[in-house]
Design a protein around this motif. Sequence first.
Motif, PDB file in Angstrom:
ATOM      1  N   LYS A  23       7.764  26.580 -23.312  1.00  0.00           N
ATOM      2  CA  LYS A  23       8.150  25.189 -23.145  1.00  0.00           C
ATOM      3  C   LYS A  23       9.620  25.023 -23.532  1.00  0.00           C
ATOM      4  O   LYS A  23      10.129  25.751 -24.387  1.00  0.00           O
ATOM      5  N   PRO A  24      10.305  24.045 -22.942  1.00  0.00           N
ATOM      6  CA  PRO A  24      11.725  23.871 -23.272  1.00  0.00           C
ATOM      7  C   PRO A  24      11.942  23.344 -24.680  1.00  0.00           C
ATOM      8  O   PRO A  24      11.203  22.484 -25.167  1.00  0.00           O
ATOM      9  N   ALA A  25      12.958  23.877 -25.335  1.00  0.00           N
ATOM     10  CA  ALA A  25      13.430  23.332 -26.612  1.00  0.00           C
ATOM     11  C   ALA A  25      14.494  22.288 -26.308  1.00  0.00           C
ATOM     12  O   ALA A  25      15.370  22.507 -25.466  1.00  0.00           O
ATOM     13  N   VAL A 328      10.210  32.877  -7.748  1.00  0.00           N
ATOM     14  CA  VAL A 328       9.178  33.523  -8.553  1.00  0.00           C
ATOM     15  C   VAL A 328       8.582  32.569  -9.579  1.00  0.00           C
ATOM     16  O   VAL A 328       7.478  32.817 -10.094  1.00  0.00           O
ATOM     17  N   HIS A 329       9.298  31.489  -9.891  1.00  0.00           N
ATOM     18  CA  HIS A 329       8.803  30.513 -10.858  1.00  0.00           C
ATOM     19  C   HIS A 329       9.638  29.253 -10.730  1.00  0.00           C
ATOM     20  O   HIS A 329      10.811  29.317 -10.340  1.00  0.00           O
ATOM     21  N   THR A 330       9.051  28.104 -11.037  1.00  0.00           N
ATOM     22  CA  THR A 330       9.780  26.845 -11.059  1.00  0.00           C
ATOM     23  C   THR A 330       9.614  26.196 -12.425  1.00  0.00           C
ATOM     24  O   THR A 330       8.489  25.968 -12.878  1.00  0.00           O
ATOM     25  N   VAL A 331      10.725  25.938 -13.087  1.00  0.00           N
ATOM     26  CA  VAL A 331      10.707  25.241 -14.376  1.00  0.00           C
ATOM     27  C   VAL A 331      10.523  23.756 -14.111  1.00  0.00           C
ATOM     28  O   VAL A 331      11.279  23.150 -13.338  1.00  0.00           O
ATOM     29  N   TYR A 347      16.411  36.268 -21.258  1.00  0.00           N
ATOM     30  CA  TYR A 347      15.873  35.400 -20.216  1.00  0.00           C
ATOM     31  C   TYR A 347      15.665  33.986 -20.752  1.00  0.00           C
ATOM     32  O   TYR A 347      14.549  33.502 -20.911  1.00  0.00           O
ATOM     33  N   HIS A 348      16.759  33.318 -21.064  1.00  0.00           N
ATOM     34  CA  HIS A 348      16.766  31.906 -21.450  1.00  0.00           C
ATOM     35  C   HIS A 348      17.604  31.142 -20.419  1.00  0.00           C
ATOM     36  O   HIS A 348      18.685  31.605 -20.045  1.00  0.00           O
ATOM     37  N   VAL A 349      17.141  29.972 -20.016  1.00  0.00           N
ATOM     38  CA  VAL A 349      17.920  29.106 -19.130  1.00  0.00           C
ATOM     39  C   VAL A 349      18.220  27.803 -19.859  1.00  0.00           C
ATOM     40  O   VAL A 349      17.302  27.113 -20.316  1.00  0.00           O
ATOM     41  N   ALA A 350      19.490  27.470 -19.987  1.00  0.00           N
ATOM     42  CA  ALA A 350      19.904  26.178 -20.525  1.00  0.00           C
ATOM     43  C   ALA A 350      20.191  25.246 -19.358  1.00  0.00           C
ATOM     44  O   ALA A 350      20.758  25.672 -18.349  1.00  0.00           O
ATOM     45  N   TYR A 351      19.783  23.982 -19.483  1.00  0.00           N
ATOM     46  CA  TYR A 351      20.027  23.047 -18.381  1.00  0.00           C
ATOM     47  C   TYR A 351      20.198  21.633 -18.899  1.00  0.00           C
ATOM     48  O   TYR A 351      19.722  21.255 -19.968  1.00  0.00           O
ATOM     49  N   ALA A 352      20.921  20.842 -18.121  1.00  0.00           N
ATOM     50  CA  ALA A 352      21.177  19.437 -18.425  1.00  0.00           C
ATOM     51  C   ALA A 352      20.616  18.573 -17.308  1.00  0.00           C
ATOM     52  O   ALA A 352      20.324  19.055 -16.215  1.00  0.00           O
ATOM     53  N   GLY A 353      20.491  17.271 -17.609  1.00  0.00           N
ATOM     54  CA  GLY A 353      20.027  16.320 -16.604  1.00  0.00           C
ATOM     55  C   GLY A 353      18.743  15.614 -16.955  1.00  0.00           C
ATOM     56  O   GLY A 353      18.395  14.599 -16.342  1.00  0.00           O
ATOM     57  N   LYS A 359      18.514  21.174 -22.744  1.00  0.00           N
ATOM     58  CA  LYS A 359      17.233  21.859 -22.941  1.00  0.00           C
ATOM     59  C   LYS A 359      17.415  23.352 -22.646  1.00  0.00           C
ATOM     60  O   LYS A 359      18.226  23.735 -21.797  1.00  0.00           O
ATOM     61  N   VAL A 360      16.647  24.154 -23.361  1.00  0.00           N
ATOM     62  CA  VAL A 360      16.649  25.601 -23.152  1.00  0.00           C
ATOM     63  C   VAL A 360      15.212  26.064 -23.047  1.00  0.00           C
ATOM     64  O   VAL A 360      14.375  25.763 -23.900  1.00  0.00           O
ATOM     65  N   VAL A 361      14.925  26.798 -21.975  1.00  0.00           N
ATOM     66  CA  VAL A 361      13.591  27.332 -21.784  1.00  0.00           C
ATOM     67  C   VAL A 361      13.711  28.824 -21.492  1.00  0.00           C
ATOM     68  O   VAL A 361      14.651  29.256 -20.833  1.00  0.00           O
TER      69      VAL A 361
END
Length: 368
Positions: A23-25, A328-331, A347-353, A359-361
């Motif tokens: 889950k995203p932090a 392969v996957h959709t967050v 394998y961490h993705v940080a994202y905004a919006g 958030k980082v998942v």
Amino acid sequence: MAPPNRAPALSKTQFPGVFKQFKPAVFSESLGPRPSGLIQKIAAVSWSPTGALIATCTSASIRVWSAERPNVRSSTELKNAHAKGGATFGSPGVSGEVIDTLAFCPTTEGVLASSGRDGLIRLWDVRVPGTVAHVGGKGMALADCKIGGEGHFLKWHPNGREMLVGRHRDQIYSVDIRRVTALDATPVYSMESTERIHRASKNYYDMSFSNTGREIFATAEGGSVDIIDYPSMTRLHTLKGHPETTYAVQQSPAGTCVAVGGADANISLWSTHDWYCMHTLSAPGQLMSVKDLSFSFDGAYLVAGCGDAARDGTPGIPIYHVDTGEVVHTVETVNCPTFVAWHPTQYHVAYAGDPGGLKVVGKPAEAV
């Protein structure tokens, strides 16, 4: 700087089963027990080269997070970071200019560059309490360089000593950074005078260096991407795979391909062996335009965002497998992602919006 440990690679078949467990932090600026429901207009997301820090900018301020501590108390805020005369850790009472973008130096931990609408490129030491750091300050402005107007984009050379800054879409500046070691062994930086090295015959929306730093990839109107020799700025080749403006471009860390995002909501992947288009990636309705791209550290996976067009698409972050072009996957997200960034070694993705803030998942290193 010693190279950080990289996570073992996940195959296309392994990836979905592992990644969907997490889950995203939320890296929220709220001090309460629950993150704020507001949507911050984050204008850039950047990981430090070790992945220990994450920097974001919102309006006139920069926030630098410890990647292991999402609590705002463990972060450093540079308020009014482009205020007249510079800024230091949490400078109060001074109004600052809007920050257009920022990026960590790829070779030196804790060194960050930002561009503001005051016409300055500013270099920072932003090391945060609790992280592994060299000798130095926290949130200190180290040097300024004038370019005379807002920076449209800012990209580091792989050597960590040069940057390209687009002031206007047809004016590209080179910023040279020199490192001097003082008597106390504290790194001190100075920026040389900035010289406009190229007046282009077309509008460039984004640029990025190749992995070697000998070429530049430049997105433009009309759906093209120019490959330009550096530092001569001679055009070597043009890729044409989109019917409309291209906005984002990035070479894979593996060096095998270049990803291009455009106004047509598609991502084209080009082989660097023969400059043949390997795949055209699309997620129907996901993004109306692709303005931000990021490869995983091994070059196996790719994510995209819509940049500053916060409502320019639908929720979710498709993770593409580069070799096959498959999702392969959709967050799951609440809104369309704006800016996205893979961790440099994990394998961490940080994202905004989304509401609440950054958030980082992803897949924790210890669970590899």
